[in-house]
Scaffold this motif. Structure first.
Motif, PDB file in Angstrom:
ATOM      1  N   THR A 169       0.831  -1.206   0.000  1.00  0.00           N
ATOM      2  CA  THR A 169       0.000   0.000   0.000  1.00  0.00           C
ATOM      3  C   THR A 169       0.868   1.260   0.000  1.00  0.00           C
ATOM      4  O   THR A 169       0.528   2.265  -0.616  1.00  0.00           O
ATOM      5  CB  THR A 169      -0.908   0.021   1.245  1.00  0.00           C
ATOM      6  OG1 THR A 169      -1.577  -1.233   1.321  1.00  0.00           O
ATOM      7  CG2 THR A 169      -1.925   1.131   1.173  1.00  0.00           C
ATOM      8  N   ALA A 170       1.997   1.167   0.711  1.00  0.00           N
ATOM      9  CA  ALA A 170       2.872   2.332   0.819  1.00  0.00           C
ATOM     10  C   ALA A 170       3.493   2.707  -0.520  1.00  0.00           C
ATOM     11  O   ALA A 170       3.673   3.886  -0.822  1.00  0.00           O
ATOM     12  CB  ALA A 170       3.973   2.049   1.835  1.00  0.00           C
ATOM     13  N   ILE A 171       3.837   1.702  -1.352  1.00  0.00           N
ATOM     14  CA  ILE A 171       4.504   2.044  -2.609  1.00  0.00           C
ATOM     15  C   ILE A 171       3.542   2.143  -3.786  1.00  0.00           C
ATOM     16  O   ILE A 171       3.892   2.653  -4.838  1.00  0.00           O
ATOM     17  CB  ILE A 171       5.631   1.040  -2.963  1.00  0.00           C
ATOM     18  CG1 ILE A 171       5.108  -0.381  -2.872  1.00  0.00           C
ATOM     19  CG2 ILE A 171       6.846   1.240  -2.089  1.00  0.00           C
ATOM     20  CD1 ILE A 171       6.125  -1.390  -3.346  1.00  0.00           C
ATOM     21  N   ARG A 172       2.293   1.699  -3.569  1.00  0.00           N
ATOM     22  CA  ARG A 172       1.344   1.680  -4.684  1.00  0.00           C
ATOM     23  C   ARG A 172       1.190   3.025  -5.397  1.00  0.00           C
ATOM     24  O   ARG A 172       1.240   3.083  -6.616  1.00  0.00           O
ATOM     25  CB  ARG A 172      -0.021   1.168  -4.222  1.00  0.00           C
ATOM     26  CG  ARG A 172      -0.913   0.768  -5.381  1.00  0.00           C
ATOM     27  CD  ARG A 172      -2.202   0.169  -4.876  1.00  0.00           C
ATOM     28  NE  ARG A 172      -2.763   0.963  -3.806  1.00  0.00           N
ATOM     29  CZ  ARG A 172      -3.652   0.507  -2.929  1.00  0.00           C
ATOM     30  NH1 ARG A 172      -4.077  -0.728  -2.994  1.00  0.00           N
ATOM     31  NH2 ARG A 172      -4.111   1.292  -1.991  1.00  0.00           N
ATOM     32  N   PRO A 173       1.012   4.144  -4.638  1.00  0.00           N
ATOM     33  CA  PRO A 173       0.837   5.420  -5.338  1.00  0.00           C
ATOM     34  C   PRO A 173       2.048   5.782  -6.208  1.00  0.00           C
ATOM     35  O   PRO A 173       1.932   6.570  -7.145  1.00  0.00           O
ATOM     36  CB  PRO A 173       0.674   6.442  -4.215  1.00  0.00           C
ATOM     37  CG  PRO A 173       0.402   5.658  -2.984  1.00  0.00           C
ATOM     38  CD  PRO A 173       0.977   4.307  -3.172  1.00  0.00           C
ATOM     39  N   VAL A 198       3.934   3.981 -10.740  1.00  0.00           N
ATOM     40  CA  VAL A 198       4.211   4.483 -12.085  1.00  0.00           C
ATOM     41  C   VAL A 198       5.595   5.137 -12.129  1.00  0.00           C
ATOM     42  O   VAL A 198       6.409   4.870 -13.019  1.00  0.00           O
ATOM     43  CB  VAL A 198       3.132   5.490 -12.526  1.00  0.00           C
ATOM     44  CG1 VAL A 198       3.453   6.049 -13.898  1.00  0.00           C
ATOM     45  CG2 VAL A 198       1.771   4.814 -12.540  1.00  0.00           C
ATOM     46  N   VAL A 199       5.839   5.966 -11.115  1.00  0.00           N
ATOM     47  CA  VAL A 199       7.129   6.653 -11.049  1.00  0.00           C
ATOM     48  C   VAL A 199       8.258   5.625 -10.946  1.00  0.00           C
ATOM     49  O   VAL A 199       9.282   5.728 -11.635  1.00  0.00           O
ATOM     50  CB  VAL A 199       7.161   7.622  -9.843  1.00  0.00           C
ATOM     51  CG1 VAL A 199       8.510   8.294  -9.738  1.00  0.00           C
ATOM     52  CG2 VAL A 199       6.052   8.640  -9.974  1.00  0.00           C
ATOM     53  N   LEU A 200       8.058   4.626 -10.099  1.00  0.00           N
ATOM     54  CA  LEU A 200       9.070   3.585  -9.938  1.00  0.00           C
ATOM     55  C   LEU A 200       9.342   2.882 -11.265  1.00  0.00           C
ATOM     56  O   LEU A 200      10.492   2.624 -11.634  1.00  0.00           O
ATOM     57  CB  LEU A 200       8.619   2.560  -8.889  1.00  0.00           C
ATOM     58  CG  LEU A 200       8.675   3.027  -7.439  1.00  0.00           C
ATOM     59  CD1 LEU A 200       7.972   2.032  -6.526  1.00  0.00           C
ATOM     60  CD2 LEU A 200      10.112   3.222  -6.984  1.00  0.00           C
ATOM     61  N   LEU A 201       8.262   2.615 -11.982  1.00  0.00           N
ATOM     62  CA  LEU A 201       8.394   1.927 -13.261  1.00  0.00           C
ATOM     63  C   LEU A 201       9.191   2.787 -14.248  1.00  0.00           C
ATOM     64  O   LEU A 201      10.097   2.301 -14.930  1.00  0.00           O
ATOM     65  CB  LEU A 201       7.004   1.623 -13.824  1.00  0.00           C
ATOM     66  CG  LEU A 201       7.009   0.671 -15.016  1.00  0.00           C
ATOM     67  CD1 LEU A 201       7.342  -0.734 -14.547  1.00  0.00           C
ATOM     68  CD2 LEU A 201       5.666   0.693 -15.735  1.00  0.00           C
ATOM     69  N   VAL A 208      18.501   0.750  -7.963  1.00  0.00           N
ATOM     70  CA  VAL A 208      17.940   2.089  -7.744  1.00  0.00           C
ATOM     71  C   VAL A 208      16.466   2.005  -7.350  1.00  0.00           C
ATOM     72  O   VAL A 208      16.005   2.675  -6.413  1.00  0.00           O
ATOM     73  CB  VAL A 208      18.125   2.946  -9.022  1.00  0.00           C
ATOM     74  CG1 VAL A 208      17.320   4.230  -8.919  1.00  0.00           C
ATOM     75  CG2 VAL A 208      19.593   3.251  -9.220  1.00  0.00           C
ATOM     76  N   THR A 209      15.735   1.139  -8.056  1.00  0.00           N
ATOM     77  CA  THR A 209      14.300   1.035  -7.779  1.00  0.00           C
ATOM     78  C   THR A 209      14.039   0.447  -6.392  1.00  0.00           C
ATOM     79  O   THR A 209      13.198   0.950  -5.636  1.00  0.00           O
ATOM     80  CB  THR A 209      13.619   0.161  -8.851  1.00  0.00           C
ATOM     81  OG1 THR A 209      14.162   0.502 -10.122  1.00  0.00           O
ATOM     82  CG2 THR A 209      12.136   0.380  -8.875  1.00  0.00           C
TER      83      THR A 209
END
Ligand SMILES: Nc1ncnc2c1ncn2[C@@H]1O[C@H](COP(=O)(O)OP(=O)(O)OP(=O)(O)O)[C@@H](O)[C@H]1O
Ligand SMILES: [Mg+2]
Lengths: 197, 225
Positions: free
Chosen positions: A64-68, A71-74, A92-93
């Motif tokens: 839940t913490a990284i879900r928002p 897209v940026v992570l991708l 890095v990711t």
């Protein structure tokens, strides 16, 4: 990081002082960033996992913490992959994910009011003209209204989708802004009605 | 204690929204009815100083300036009244500017929650409460400030039947006098006094059994409502 916020509990992490948690988070982020080594990252990830375990939280909360930020992570991952190597892209990711999860761990285990009090304690040395209570209220409002604005966003999107307007940004943004401003007005009034100044 | 309006008018721009209202209220339950846009909310907002009269005076007992110290106010939308992330924090909020000792704040919160049978909500996140629960929390937030009079502006409009009943039964047990604006005429049937506002004036003022049927008849004549 600011999505679902506090998850009630009575763990060691829940009871720790907010200032402490923020301090440790700061140290954690700095070291994971400054010491650029896979071992450090592995240790960092293990530490986050341990933290979630202690707080009685699971992988679902971590996600839940990284879900928002998915897209940026991708985007970061793909960019790194294109510019550098797979291992660097993964490094890095993962590092960013570790930081996000660590930050969320702090918000999960700390009440907004404790944060507010922590910040107020820091502000206590500030000069008199700094409106400390107002700053505290503003922070709490941000905390309170993020989930609400998200809910409104979903509602407006549903309504527009029903009318076949989901690709129209204007049809999405205008009602959302109008509603948010109207809400802000009503909230301000409700606050005025309850407080004395 | 008596609420006194003396020739109160409210003007916005060039529009007169309320015209020269003079009355005094000291009944236990007062209902306010009238068409949309007739000025009910504006009238009610004068009670706790959210609205200032353009002319005339509003007094509660002897006070004219700090009405807010004595009069609590509840709105229609539960979402917009509960501002803190946790129920307990939200209840404490209204007491912040009153500079009470911590123990007193905690004691008042406990007492009000138990009076409204809401103790189980104390540690809940406010944005996860149902509309009905939120409205009860909003009521608790007003009660902790221990007002001498409470105003309600359509408090049940957004609630379903069950929550409305629960809210009304909580309202009926409040020791304080209350003024309630509502379009739900059944709700006001047992009240002590009803004011019917039309075009910014008190069109009718009396017992519910007199004022409400007349209001209904008026609506039928006009084919409105
Ligand atoms: N800030 C403002 N500027 C101009 N006109 C206003 C303002 N606020 C309210 N009005 C007008 O004053 C009139 C009375 O408004 P008020 O909200 O008191 O009505 P109401 O009886 O509560 O209506 P409802 O039943 O819809 O809640 C309305 O015609 C409204 O358009
Ligand atoms: Mg109104």
């Amino acid at each position: 990081m600011l999505t679902d916020l506090y998850i009630p509990g009575d763990s060691l992490l829940h009871r720790a002082r907010p200032a402490w948690k923020l301090g440790v988070l700061f140290l954690y982020c700095t070291s994971v960033f400054v010491i650029s080594h896979p071992l450090m990252l592995a240790a960092g990830l293990a530490l986050v996992a341990l933290g979630y375990g202690i707080a009685g939280l699971g992988p679902r909360d971590a996600f839940t913490a990284i879900r928002p930020a998915l897209v940026v992570l991708l985007i970061i991952f793909v960019a790194q992959l294109w510019l550098e190597t797979l291992s660097l892209a993964a490094y890095v990711t993962l590092r960013l994910m570790a930081l996000l999860m660590a930050a969320a761990l702090v918000t999960y285990t700390t009440r907004a009011s404790e944060f507010t009090e922590g910040i107020l304690a820091l502000l206590s040395r500030a000069p008199k003209w700094v409106p400390k209570d107002k700053i505290a209220l503003a922070m709490s409002l941000v905390w309170r209204f993020i989930p609400m604005i998200r809910a409104q966003f979903d509602e407006v999107r549903e309504a527009q989708r029903a009318r076949g307007l989901e690709r129209n940004m204007l049809a999405l943004v205008v009602p959302l802004v109008v509603r948010t401003l109207k809400t802000a007005d009503e909230v301000a009034e409700a606050i005025t009605a309850r407080s004395l100044d | 204690m008596t609420m006194r309006f003396d020739r109160v008018s409210v003007t916005k721009g060039t529009r007169e929204i309320l015209s020269e209202i003079t009355l005094s209220l000291n009944e236990h339950r007062v209902g306010v009815i009238g068409h949309n846009g007739s000025g009910k909310s504006t009238f009610l907002r004068l009670f706790n100083g959210l609205e200032k009269p353009s002319s005339g005076t509003v007094r509660f007992g002897e006070t004219e300036d700090d009405l807010r110290h004595h009069v609590g106010f509840m709105f229609q939308n539960p979402d917009n009244q509960v501002v803190y992330p946790m129920v307990e924090e939200d209840l404490a909020f209204g007491l912040k500017s009153r500079k009470l000792p911590k123990a007193e704040v905690a004691a008042r919160i406990e007492r009000v929650l138990s009076e409204l049978s809401l103790t189980h909500l104390k540690d809940r996140l406010t944005h996860q409460l149902s509309g009905g629960e939120k409205q009860m929390v909003a009521l608790a937030g007003v009660l902790v400030t221990e007002p001498e009079l409470i105003c309600f502006d359509e408090p049940t409009t957004l609630l379903d039947l069950r929550n409305k009943m629960q809210f009304m039964s909580a309202l009926s047990t409040l020791p304080q006098p209350a003024v309630v604006v509502s379009h739900d005429l059944d709700l006001l049937a047992g009240f002590d006094r009803i004011l019917h506002i039309a075009d910014g004036r008190i069109h009718a003022d009396g017992k519910p059994e007199d004022v409400i049927p007349a209001y209904k008849a008026l609506c039928e004549d006009l084919d409105e409502c």
